[in-house]
Design a protein around this motif. Sequence first.
Motif, PDB file in Angstrom:
ATOM      1  N   PHE A  42       1.113  -1.037   0.171  1.00 32.21           N
ATOM      2  CA  PHE A  42      -0.223   0.556  -0.043  1.00 32.21           C
ATOM      3  C   PHE A  42       0.787   1.153  -0.258  1.00 32.21           C
ATOM      4  CE2 PHE A  42      -4.283  -2.260   1.220  1.00 32.21           C
ATOM      5  CZ  PHE A  42      -4.937  -1.072  -0.030  1.00 32.21           C
ATOM      6  N   ASN A  43       1.953   1.120   0.723  1.00 31.14           N
ATOM      7  CA  ASN A  43       2.974   2.605   0.560  1.00 31.14           C
ATOM      8  C   ASN A  43       3.081   2.722  -0.218  1.00 31.14           C
ATOM      9  OD1 ASN A  43       3.155   3.710   2.647  1.00 31.14           O
ATOM     10  ND2 ASN A  43       4.461   2.187   4.526  1.00 31.14           N
ATOM     11  N   ASN A  44       4.182   1.520  -1.226  1.00 33.61           N
ATOM     12  CA  ASN A  44       4.129   1.823  -2.942  1.00 33.61           C
ATOM     13  C   ASN A  44       3.241   2.201  -3.609  1.00 33.61           C
ATOM     14  OD1 ASN A  44       6.522   0.360  -2.429  1.00 33.61           O
ATOM     15  ND2 ASN A  44       6.802  -1.317  -3.685  1.00 33.61           N
ATOM     16  N   MET A  45       1.686   1.639  -3.167  1.00 33.20           N
ATOM     17  CA  MET A  45       0.986   2.058  -4.252  1.00 33.20           C
ATOM     18  C   MET A  45       0.626   4.080  -3.957  1.00 33.20           C
ATOM     19  SD  MET A  45      -2.890   0.757  -4.470  1.00 33.20           S
ATOM     20  CE  MET A  45      -2.815   0.012  -5.631  1.00 33.20           C
ATOM     21  N   LYS A  46       1.135   3.858  -2.463  1.00 31.57           N
ATOM     22  CA  LYS A  46       0.305   5.539  -2.029  1.00 31.57           C
ATOM     23  C   LYS A  46       2.063   6.447  -2.752  1.00 31.57           C
ATOM     24  CE  LYS A  46       1.613   6.693   2.239  1.00 31.57           C
ATOM     25  NZ  LYS A  46       1.004   5.558   4.043  1.00 31.57           N
ATOM     26  N   LYS A  47       2.821   5.707  -2.873  1.00 32.13           N
ATOM     27  CA  LYS A  47       4.246   6.704  -3.728  1.00 32.13           C
ATOM     28  C   LYS A  47       3.717   6.949  -5.092  1.00 32.13           C
ATOM     29  CE  LYS A  47       7.830   4.559  -0.861  1.00 32.13           C
ATOM     30  NZ  LYS A  47       8.455   4.089  -0.792  1.00 32.13           N
ATOM     31  N   ASP A  48       3.294   5.859  -5.648  1.00 34.42           N
ATOM     32  CA  ASP A  48       2.965   6.339  -7.210  1.00 34.42           C
ATOM     33  C   ASP A  48       1.572   7.132  -7.397  1.00 34.42           C
ATOM     34  OD1 ASP A  48       5.081   4.828  -8.138  1.00 34.42           O
ATOM     35  OD2 ASP A  48       3.692   2.349  -7.895  1.00 34.42           O
ATOM     36  N   VAL A  49       0.461   6.346  -6.827  1.00 32.51           N
ATOM     37  CA  VAL A  49       0.030   7.365  -6.567  1.00 32.51           C
ATOM     38  C   VAL A  49       0.235   9.045  -6.266  1.00 32.51           C
ATOM     39  CG1 VAL A  49      -2.298   8.431  -5.568  1.00 32.51           C
ATOM     40  CG2 VAL A  49      -2.211   6.218  -5.730  1.00 32.51           C
ATOM     41  N   HIS A  50       0.805   9.324  -5.645  1.00 27.70           N
ATOM     42  CA  HIS A  50       1.450  10.664  -5.125  1.00 27.70           C
ATOM     43  C   HIS A  50       2.014  11.275  -6.829  1.00 27.70           C
ATOM     44  CE1 HIS A  50       1.319  10.383  -0.589  1.00 27.70           C
ATOM     45  NE2 HIS A  50       0.294  10.819  -0.968  1.00 27.70           N
ATOM     46  N   LYS A  51       3.112  10.490  -7.019  1.00 26.83           N
ATOM     47  CA  LYS A  51       3.922  10.582  -8.427  1.00 26.83           C
ATOM     48  C   LYS A  51       2.387  10.947  -9.463  1.00 26.83           C
ATOM     49  CE  LYS A  51       6.262   8.081 -10.640  1.00 26.83           C
ATOM     50  NZ  LYS A  51       7.229   6.528 -10.594  1.00 26.83           N
ATOM     51  N   ALA A  52       2.431  10.500  -9.317  1.00 32.60           N
ATOM     52  CA  ALA A  52       0.585  10.232 -11.092  1.00 32.60           C
ATOM     53  C   ALA A  52      -0.608  11.961  -9.995  1.00 32.60           C
ATOM     54  CB  ALA A  52      -0.565   9.239 -10.774  1.00 32.60           C
ATOM     55  N   VAL A  53      -0.567  11.870  -9.308  1.00 34.77           N
ATOM     56  CA  VAL A  53      -1.063  12.885  -9.378  1.00 34.77           C
ATOM     57  C   VAL A  53      -1.013  14.129  -8.719  1.00 34.77           C
ATOM     58  CG1 VAL A  53      -3.179  13.605  -6.971  1.00 34.77           C
ATOM     59  CG2 VAL A  53      -2.878  11.751  -7.632  1.00 34.77           C
ATOM     60  N   ARG A  54       0.089  13.975  -8.566  1.00 35.30           N
ATOM     61  CA  ARG A  54       0.965  15.413  -8.316  1.00 35.30           C
ATOM     62  C   ARG A  54       1.147  16.016  -9.658  1.00 35.30           C
ATOM     63  NH1 ARG A  54       6.150  14.254  -6.058  1.00 35.30           N
ATOM     64  NH2 ARG A  54       6.800  13.444  -7.392  1.00 35.30           N
ATOM     65  N   THR A  55       1.759  14.974 -11.317  1.00 33.02           N
ATOM     66  CA  THR A  55       1.734  15.796 -12.235  1.00 33.02           C
ATOM     67  C   THR A  55       0.952  16.303 -12.990  1.00 33.02           C
ATOM     68  OG1 THR A  55       3.649  14.388 -11.996  1.00 33.02           O
ATOM     69  CG2 THR A  55       3.239  15.196 -14.422  1.00 33.02           C
ATOM     70  N   PHE A  56      -0.653  15.522 -12.522  1.00 35.02           N
ATOM     71  CA  PHE A  56      -1.671  15.907 -12.597  1.00 35.02           C
ATOM     72  C   PHE A  56      -2.438  17.195 -12.296  1.00 35.02           C
ATOM     73  CE2 PHE A  56      -6.538  15.761 -13.360  1.00 35.02           C
ATOM     74  CZ  PHE A  56      -6.408  14.613 -14.394  1.00 35.02           C
ATOM     75  N   THR A  57      -1.848  17.673 -11.184  1.00 36.20           N
ATOM     76  CA  THR A  57      -2.299  18.627 -10.347  1.00 36.20           C
ATOM     77  C   THR A  57      -1.841  19.597 -11.143  1.00 36.20           C
ATOM     78  OG1 THR A  57      -3.180  16.956  -8.072  1.00 36.20           O
ATOM     79  CG2 THR A  57      -2.858  20.150  -8.109  1.00 36.20           C
ATOM     80  N   VAL A  58      -0.482  19.264 -11.133  1.00 38.03           N
ATOM     81  CA  VAL A  58       0.102  20.952 -11.300  1.00 38.03           C
ATOM     82  C   VAL A  58       0.623  21.297 -12.836  1.00 38.03           C
ATOM     83  CG1 VAL A  58       3.255  21.828 -12.160  1.00 38.03           C
ATOM     84  CG2 VAL A  58       2.468  20.258 -10.324  1.00 38.03           C
ATOM     85  N   ILE A  59      -0.122  20.412 -13.992  1.00 38.30           N
ATOM     86  CA  ILE A  59      -0.223  20.780 -15.735  1.00 38.30           C
ATOM     87  C   ILE A  59      -2.059  20.837 -15.801  1.00 38.30           C
ATOM     88  CG2 ILE A  59      -0.253  20.115 -17.645  1.00 38.30           C
ATOM     89  CD1 ILE A  59       1.561  17.782 -17.133  1.00 38.30           C
ATOM     90  N   SER A  60      -2.699  19.893 -14.785  1.00 44.02           N
ATOM     91  CA  SER A  60      -4.357  21.071 -14.644  1.00 44.02           C
ATOM     92  C   SER A  60      -4.261  22.571 -13.840  1.00 44.02           C
ATOM     93  CB  SER A  60      -4.900  20.076 -13.964  1.00 44.02           C
ATOM     94  OG  SER A  60      -5.190  18.891 -14.409  1.00 44.02           O
ATOM     95  N   MET A  61      -3.595  22.035 -13.753  1.00 44.33           N
ATOM     96  CA  MET A  61      -3.321  23.536 -12.704  1.00 44.33           C
ATOM     97  C   MET A  61      -3.622  24.847 -13.728  1.00 44.33           C
ATOM     98  SD  MET A  61      -1.974  23.749  -8.849  1.00 44.33           S
ATOM     99  CE  MET A  61      -1.817  25.652  -8.465  1.00 44.33           C
ATOM    100  N   ILE A  62      -2.453  24.696 -14.147  1.00 44.69           N
ATOM    101  CA  ILE A  62      -1.759  25.336 -15.371  1.00 44.69           C
ATOM    102  C   ILE A  62      -3.091  25.741 -16.314  1.00 44.69           C
ATOM    103  CG2 ILE A  62      -0.398  25.768 -18.026  1.00 44.69           C
ATOM    104  CD1 ILE A  62       1.890  23.789 -16.111  1.00 44.69           C
ATOM    105  N   ALA A  63      -3.580  24.619 -17.099  1.00 42.15           N
ATOM    106  CA  ALA A  63      -4.398  24.361 -18.114  1.00 42.15           C
ATOM    107  C   ALA A  63      -6.059  25.652 -17.601  1.00 42.15           C
ATOM    108  CB  ALA A  63      -5.394  23.291 -18.378  1.00 42.15           C
ATOM    109  N   ASN A  64      -5.992  25.375 -16.528  1.00 43.91           N
ATOM    110  CA  ASN A  64      -7.423  26.046 -15.431  1.00 43.91           C
ATOM    111  C   ASN A  64      -6.941  27.469 -14.928  1.00 43.91           C
ATOM    112  OD1 ASN A  64      -8.867  23.835 -15.112  1.00 43.91           O
ATOM    113  ND2 ASN A  64      -8.107  22.954 -13.144  1.00 43.91           N
ATOM    114  N   THR A  65      -5.373  27.969 -14.787  1.00 42.68           N
ATOM    115  CA  THR A  65      -4.808  29.229 -14.427  1.00 42.68           C
ATOM    116  C   THR A  65      -5.218  29.877 -16.004  1.00 42.68           C
ATOM    117  OG1 THR A  65      -3.676  28.262 -13.042  1.00 42.68           O
ATOM    118  CG2 THR A  65      -3.341  31.021 -14.259  1.00 42.68           C
ATOM    119  N   LEU A  66      -5.124  29.175 -17.055  1.00 39.63           N
ATOM    120  CA  LEU A  66      -5.255  29.823 -18.847  1.00 39.63           C
ATOM    121  C   LEU A  66      -6.996  29.760 -18.836  1.00 39.63           C
ATOM    122  CD1 LEU A  66      -3.270  30.364 -21.406  1.00 39.63           C
ATOM    123  CD2 LEU A  66      -4.311  28.251 -21.622  1.00 39.63           C
TER     124      LEU A  66
END
Length: 615
Positions: free
Chosen positions: A248-272
């Motif tokens: 579950f910990n390993n999964m958490k790390k991967d989920v964080h990685k996936a969600v972090r990238t997704f959030t940053v890019i989505s924020m740029i798109a939303n700001t635009l």
Amino acid sequence: MDTIKRPKALMMYFLNILSLYKKIGSIDKFYIVNSILTVLIKAVHPFNSILFLKIIVDELTGNSNWKVTVGYVLLMCILELFFRSLSAVLWTYELRKIVHFKSIFIKELNLKTMSLSYQQIEDPKLIDDRHKAMEIFYPGQAQFMDLKNTLIDSKQLIAYIIQFCGVIAILFTLSPYIFFILLATYFISNLLNTIAADKEFNVWSLSLVNIGRRIGYFQELATDYKYAKEMRINKLGQWLVDKIYYYFNNMKKDVHKAVRTFTVISMIANTLQILVNGGVYFFIGWLAYKSIISLSEVIVYINSLGVFVLALLGISSCWISLQKAGMHLSTYFRYLETVSKNVIPSGNGQNQKLDTKEIKIEFIDVWFKYPGHKQYTIKNLDLTIYPNEKLAIVGENGAGKTTLIKLLLRFYKPTKGYILINGMDINRIKIEEYMNIITAVFQDFNTLNFSLKENLVFDNNYESSEIEEILQTLNLNNTISKLPKGIDTELGRLFDQEGIELSGGQQQKLAIARALVKNSPIVILDEPTAMLSPTAEYEIYTNFAGLTQDKSTIYISHRMSSCRFCDRIIVMKLGEIVELGSHDQLMQEKGNYYTLFMKQAEFYNNIDEQNSISI
Ligand SMILES: Nc1ncnc2c1ncn2[C@@H]1O[C@H](COP(=O)(O)OP(=O)(O)OP(=O)(O)O)[C@@H](O)[C@H]1O
């Protein structure tokens, strides 16, 4: 490894979703009609208020006829009611049908899995495909795709595109520049969101599906009754819980990685998007301030912009989820198209009729190595089993006895050589027909949490007298007749408090009875009697011989004394037959069989002396 490669991949995903609808259409044509209506209603609905608000405001600021105004308001409300009610009816139908489709698709998937050969279901690639295909219906840890969301999102996407085109046309009349700026914003933000979704999806598909499967397995170990003994004896509780936690910990790390990238890019798109939308609102306000556009036009443009934003967000999220679904459907369709290795290529002696009265089995120069292995497990094997013969196979652990049986059962095909039944290559006989003429009980047989009767006959109809005779011979009838529900008693307590737990030996007898009830002309017992006492095993084998007089039978046992009643015995060593003959012949030869037999006799005699137990 599944990664997204555009634009060919996008086309493939699109075609996959189309194929899904085609498949559904072949089950229920009206669902397609329902889908078209859903799209139309959803697409047109927002324009009801945009159009009527403009008319009402024009009326109020122009002629100011209150009766006409009330009429328009009423008409708008009636249409609104119509759209909402129809949507609710279509939605109810949609949900009902999705449950129906799920049941049909799951049935199809299960049938596909059951149709695959034994060798195929051991293939890790196919195991993975099956797992992903099943996820469509039971979205698990990996959250790949859900049939319901896919069907709903695909319709929403079209509706949003239609809405988008409609409001774009309205906004074009505001200013062509605004139109192009909004369009450019849409493409850039959608592109950014797609990149984010790709990254997220790759993490899900490449890493999380495997972790999810592992966690599922550990979860099963921790909770399934059949592992409960090992778990407790070996005190595995903490170890298992730690393992689950680790993954579950390993999964958490991967989920964080996936969600972090997704959030940053989505924020740029939303700001635009927010900046551009703010600019357009400001522009509309300025036009109104300069009296270039009327109040009703301000309302139309502002509402249109609202619909534009919602449609944009809708398109973006549906697009992302449908890409995942399209990709996932590739695995699903690939799995469904997997050709069973049990299917005989046409024109290859298919449908030849087999005379099952007298069965002669021949192994002709059979060699076999397990897929991916370099060493042969069966070598240079020539053997004829004559009609109604009782043959025993003995040999050390790992000699290849079970593998030989697996070849005869068509779980695997010989790498070289042939196995013939009455002169016919077994691989040319239809698998269903073949499974009627052969039956086997293995060391690792399973009893099922069904009634005793179902455990014996499954869904077949047999005369009670036939079953009785077999149960009597195996000494099971007494145990069963004492049960309140007799043969209808459920095995195990998983679903029924009144179910019974059979002892290991009773379960083995039940498994043997099941094989006998099937009444096939070839019967194999691959050491299913290990839990029985030597006396009980000897008794069963001798009674069994009586029940299988008109059948060809193969016995595998490590207890030499149990094989004495057989017509012939073969001794296997490292995949080869090293001795073949009757008990008396082999004893006279004083070879491997003699040595094994004498060692066991000595062992049991010692026990006998100590405990007064005779074999
Ligand atoms: N599915 C498999 N994939 C790869 N190798 C296998 C597989 N099943 C068995 N083997 C190998 O093939 C060899 C023969 O195994 P097999 O089960 O046929 O022996 P056996 O004579 O029945 O042994 P035992 O008396 O212990 O049941 C062993 O070395 C085993 O490790």
